[in-house]
Design a protein around this motif. Structure first.
Motif, mmCIF file in Angstrom:
data_model
loop_
_atom_site.group_PDB
_atom_site.id
_atom_site.type_symbol
_atom_site.label_atom_id
_atom_site.label_comp_id
_atom_site.label_asym_id
_atom_site.label_seq_id
_atom_site.Cartn_x
_atom_site.Cartn_y
_atom_site.Cartn_z
ATOM 1 N N ILE A 34 0.848 -1.191 0.000
ATOM 2 C CA ILE A 34 0.000 0.000 0.000
ATOM 3 C C ILE A 34 0.884 1.241 0.000
ATOM 4 O O ILE A 34 1.429 1.637 1.045
ATOM 5 C CB ILE A 34 -0.930 0.004 1.239
ATOM 6 C CG1 ILE A 34 -1.776 -1.283 1.273
ATOM 7 C CG2 ILE A 34 -1.821 1.239 1.242
ATOM 8 C CD1 ILE A 34 -2.542 -1.479 2.564
ATOM 9 N N LEU A 47 -6.194 3.471 0.635
ATOM 10 C CA LEU A 47 -6.155 2.681 1.865
ATOM 11 C C LEU A 47 -5.117 3.207 2.855
ATOM 12 O O LEU A 47 -5.171 2.881 4.044
ATOM 13 C CB LEU A 47 -5.839 1.212 1.540
ATOM 14 C CG LEU A 47 -6.933 0.410 0.844
ATOM 15 C CD1 LEU A 47 -6.392 -0.954 0.408
ATOM 16 C CD2 LEU A 47 -8.134 0.229 1.763
ATOM 17 N N THR A 61 -8.929 1.797 7.254
ATOM 18 C CA THR A 61 -9.831 2.927 7.003
ATOM 19 C C THR A 61 -10.795 3.170 8.167
ATOM 20 O O THR A 61 -11.607 4.094 8.103
ATOM 21 C CB THR A 61 -10.639 2.690 5.714
ATOM 22 O OG1 THR A 61 -11.491 1.546 5.885
ATOM 23 C CG2 THR A 61 -9.715 2.447 4.532
ATOM 24 N N VAL A 106 -7.428 -5.379 5.119
ATOM 25 C CA VAL A 106 -6.900 -4.029 4.925
ATOM 26 C C VAL A 106 -7.953 -2.957 5.186
ATOM 27 O O VAL A 106 -7.617 -1.784 5.365
ATOM 28 C CB VAL A 106 -6.310 -3.861 3.503
ATOM 29 C CG1 VAL A 106 -5.094 -4.749 3.319
ATOM 30 C CG2 VAL A 106 -7.362 -4.138 2.436
ATOM 31 N N ARG A 107 -9.236 -3.337 5.214
ATOM 32 C CA ARG A 107 -10.278 -2.353 5.503
ATOM 33 C C ARG A 107 -10.133 -1.756 6.898
ATOM 34 O O ARG A 107 -10.629 -0.657 7.164
ATOM 35 C CB ARG A 107 -11.659 -3.001 5.364
ATOM 36 C CG ARG A 107 -12.015 -3.442 3.947
ATOM 37 C CD ARG A 107 -13.299 -4.254 3.932
ATOM 38 N NE ARG A 107 -13.172 -5.461 4.762
ATOM 39 C CZ ARG A 107 -14.164 -6.309 4.997
ATOM 40 N NH1 ARG A 107 -15.363 -6.076 4.496
ATOM 41 N NH2 ARG A 107 -13.974 -7.380 5.745
#
Length: 298
Positions: A83, A89, A114, A110-111
């Motif tokens: 990333i 992200l 956020t 990976v959410r």
């Protein structure tokens, strides 16, 4: 992506030389594009990056050797997400650091990057049962309000925080001081595997990079940078935990501290933090109230 580089160029450079964002920006200011890196005179490259000419020569040679390797595909094969700081992200809060990571490497959900609500929970590597007791009253209210718990997967308090978060049904992010092809400490293999599958492992180091002593203070700035606030359970007077609290305070974040027994070595650092103005807490509801008050003021 930016016109100054494409993802392949950035990952190739970061693989051979995992430089922080401030150094990358300094480099791009001088050479305009990573496309030009192969043509930069060695003496100029050494001057820009503050390294010896021998190291600059090695960097340029390694970059040319790896630039045609499909690094992103290789990462994907190992379930690693790369990333860059240009990605949606990438947590914007990290850009407030003096030396933000240029690339984050992630394994898992990976959410979680956020999520708006993240709290770091850290403490001594020699944590006692006192930390376990503290976490039992601190974490459940935070998890109920969907706070993601951030820590460093180190021995002691970090591991206890990750385990307690999982036990109470919360989500956790573990920030590592090395690449994913290594694991420190080795006894955390089982929980690291679980976090990579159901939560999130995070590092600023390419997968091949092993643990080094100086990596962990660097990791601490990411733990602080990701989080809205910091909770400290136990800490000795000379402790990496105090480095993380300094990062948090430098960026105007609340530091919540559990008071400890006056005879305990692992509470001398936390009690000192309280003397210096940290916020005293003994359960998670106090943290929620303090954070709500801060939001009302702003």
């Amino acid at each position: 992506m930016t016109k100054q580089f494409n993802l392949q160029q950035l990952l190739a450079l970061h693989y051979v030389y995992p430089l922080p964002l401030n150094k990358l920006q300094r480099l791009l200011k001088e050479i305009h594009s990573l496309q030009n890196l192969q043509f930069v005179p060695i003496e100029l490259l050494a001057k820009i990056l503050g390294m010896t000419e021998n190291k600059a020569q090695a960097l340029q040679t390694s970059y040319l050797r790896i630039i045609s390797t499909p690094i992103a595909d290789s990462y994907e094969e190992h379930q690693i997400s790369a990333i860059p700081y240009t990605s949606e992200l990438y947590p914007k809060s990290l850009l407030q650091l003096i030396d933000p990571p240029t690339v984050l490497y992630a394994k898992g959900d990976v959410r979680l990057l956020t999520a708006n609500k993240k709290i770091a929970c850290i403490g001594s590597r020699n944590a006692t049962n006192y930390t376990i007791t503290a976490l039992q009253t601190i974490l459940p209210p935070l998890i109920q309000q969907e706070y993601v718990i951030v820590s460093g997967l180190a021995k002691g308090a970090d591991t206890l925080a990750h385990r307690a978060t999982i036990h109470y049904g919360g989500k956790t992010i573990a920030v590592l001081g090395h690449g994913f092809f290594h694991l420190y400490p080795k006894e955390n293999k089982e929980i690291a595997t679980h976090i990579a599958k159901y939560h999130l492992l995070l590092s600023e180091y390419p997968p091949y990079v092993g643990p080094k002593k100086w990596h962990f203070p660097m990791r601490n700035r990411i733990i602080s940078g990701l989080s809205n606030a910091l909770v400290v359970t136990e800490a000795a007077l000379k402790s990496g935990t105090l480095i993380t609290t300094e990062h948090a305070l430098d960026h105007g974040k609340d530091v919540f501290v559990v008071p400890g027994p006056i005879h305990s070595e692992q509470s001398k650092g936390t009690n000192k933090l309280l003397k210096e103005g940290a916020i005293l807490i003994w359960d998670g509801y106090q943290i929620l109230e303090e954070l709500q008050m801060f939001q009302i003021k702003n």
